[in-house]
Design an enzyme around this catalytic site. Structure first.
Site, PDB file in Angstrom:
ATOM      1  N   PRO A 197       4.599  10.095  -4.549  1.00 38.59           N
ATOM      2  CA  PRO A 197       3.962   9.169  -3.600  1.00 38.59           C
ATOM      3  C   PRO A 197       2.879   8.337  -4.268  1.00 38.59           C
ATOM      4  CG  PRO A 197       4.319  11.279  -2.561  1.00 38.59           C
ATOM      5  CD  PRO A 197       4.695  11.456  -4.011  1.00 38.59           C
ATOM      6  N   CYS A 198       2.952   7.021  -4.067  1.00 45.10           N
ATOM      7  CA  CYS A 198       2.097   6.118  -4.833  1.00 45.10           C
ATOM      8  C   CYS A 198       0.827   5.699  -4.113  1.00 45.10           C
ATOM      9  CB  CYS A 198       2.880   4.859  -5.218  1.00 45.10           C
ATOM     10  SG  CYS A 198       3.443   3.872  -3.810  1.00 45.10           S
ATOM     11  N   GLN A 199       0.691   5.994  -2.803  1.00 48.07           N
ATOM     12  CA  GLN A 199      -0.477   5.502  -2.075  1.00 48.07           C
ATOM     13  C   GLN A 199      -1.808   5.908  -2.691  1.00 48.07           C
ATOM     14  OE1 GLN A 199       2.246   6.542  -0.631  1.00 48.07           O
ATOM     15  NE2 GLN A 199       2.886   4.882   0.709  1.00 48.07           N
ATOM     16  N   PRO A 200      -1.948   7.127  -3.269  1.00 51.32           N
ATOM     17  CA  PRO A 200      -3.240   7.479  -3.859  1.00 51.32           C
ATOM     18  C   PRO A 200      -3.672   6.561  -4.985  1.00 51.32           C
ATOM     19  CG  PRO A 200      -1.888   9.437  -3.544  1.00 51.32           C
ATOM     20  CD  PRO A 200      -1.015   8.258  -3.265  1.00 51.32           C
ATOM     21  N   TYR A 201      -2.711   5.841  -5.606  1.00 49.58           N
ATOM     22  CA  TYR A 201      -3.015   5.033  -6.781  1.00 49.58           C
ATOM     23  C   TYR A 201      -2.848   3.535  -6.528  1.00 49.58           C
ATOM     24  CZ  TYR A 201      -1.502   9.673  -8.266  1.00 49.58           C
ATOM     25  OH  TYR A 201      -1.304  11.017  -8.367  1.00 49.58           O
TER      26      TYR A 201
END
Length: 350
Positions: A80-84
């Protein structure tokens, strides 16, 4: 060389698996925790063993029975890319559990020793300060004997009609590996355009669903937003609006210039996000029709095939599409991996 076998971690709705399947690989299994994306994946990959579970609690021997003894094994991982994401202003303060999801791959790699690994994420993954997940993962790969190559790519360079930058890593235990040579842009083939991918779809109205394709549906617009999009030319933005259509928050702000804008047919699309079927969230207006792009149009701009099935509400499907790896990017990586394994002389003995 026997057909490479793929296990797709953090599979989402199946963009990576579709591209790798198109490159001639066999999709054996996938893992994802999102129920809507999982349903879509199962509908398109009935042959794959699917684990709808948090990878942090998935047994490390879950795939032992699927590992071929006579074919290369490929892992793909798009955590999942949302944290970055650069669209998340607090990205550097993402929760540690979010940051470390990529590292959950390590026990599976230690156990199954894949021949090649693909990692795809937003560029911000490499920029998290402190004890970076990215740097820790690279150190692991080096200790495990993998050669690696990674860089931020422009998806347009591989035929995707979208200005989308992604961090891509390839790792191999069969010698040096590089990334595939771009096929579009510069002195190569021209970039694909919005027209190339959605120009032939039937016209629909805002709030309408096309009878022969339930995914070709566009969200409804209120009276004010209908007036706003009707005031725009192809490729236009809110600078074209008359004064009575402006929002107060936009009058003294230079940010979010693409919000409410239209795409241009003979250009590439902006990056598609998880809200890309809503004109208030970016330049997601159809080039000429008075509406936001439909979910089918969004999927095509992510280079999914026209017959790809998506399950869920318009909001859910849009999120799945925005989170997906563009299919043509995955296919380019898959084609390149097959060539790499052939060049390395990989046969039934591994």
């Amino acid at each position: 060389m026997p057909t490479p076998t793929v296990i797709d971690f953090f599979s989402g709705c199946g963009g990576t698996s579709t591209g790798l399947r198109d490159a001639g690989m066999r999709i054996a299994a996938a893992v994802d925790f999102d129920s809507a994306a999982s349903a879509t994946y199962r509908a398109n990959f009935p042959e794959a063993e699917f684990h709808e579970v948090d990878i942090r609690i998935l047994a490390h021997d879950a795939f032992d029975h699927l590992v071929p003894h006579d074919a290369p094994l490929v892992f793909s991982a798009c955590a999942p890319c949302q944290p970055y994401s650069s669209m998340r202003p607090t990205a550097s303060r993402a929760r540690p559990r979010e940051r470390s999801l990529l590292l959950t791959l390590i026990p599976f790699m230690d156990r199954l020793i894949p021949d090649v690994l693909i990692v795809e994420n937003v560029p911000g993954l490499q920029k998290i300060p402190g004890g970076s997940t990215w740097n820790r993962f690279l150190r692991y790969l080096a200790r495990a004997g993998y050669s690696t190559r990674w860089e931020v790519i422009d998806c347009r360079d591989y035929g995707v009609p979208q200005r989308r930058k992604r961090l891509v890593l390839l790792a191999s235990r069969h010698g040096e590996i590089d990334l595939p040579t771009p096929t579009h842009g510069g002195n190569r083939r021209p970039y694909s355009t919005v027209r190339d991918w959605i120009g032939s779809l039937p016209a629909i109205q805002a709030g309408e669903t096309y009878a022969d394709d339930p995914l070709h549906r566009s969200g409804a617009l209120g009276d004010l937003n209908m007036r706003r999009i009707m005031a725009l030319s192809e490729g236009g933005s809110r600078s074209e609006w008359p004064d009575d259509l402006w929002l107060e928050c936009h009058r003294n702000s230079k940010g979010h210039q693409d919000a409410y804008g239209r795409m241009r047919y003979d250009d590439t699309a902006p990056v598609l996000t998880t809200k890309c079927t809503d004109i208030t969230n970016g330049r997601y207006g159809h080039p000429t029709q008075h509406r936001a792009i439909s979910a089918r149009e969004a999927a095509l701009l992510q280079t999914f095939p026209l017959e790809y099935k998506f399950l869920g509400s318009l909001k859910s499907v849009t999120k799945q599409i925005g989170n997906a790896v563009p299919v043509l990017v995955a296919k380019a990586m898959g084609d390149h991996i097959v060539e790499h394994l052939n060049d390395a002389g990989i046969d039934s003995d591994g």
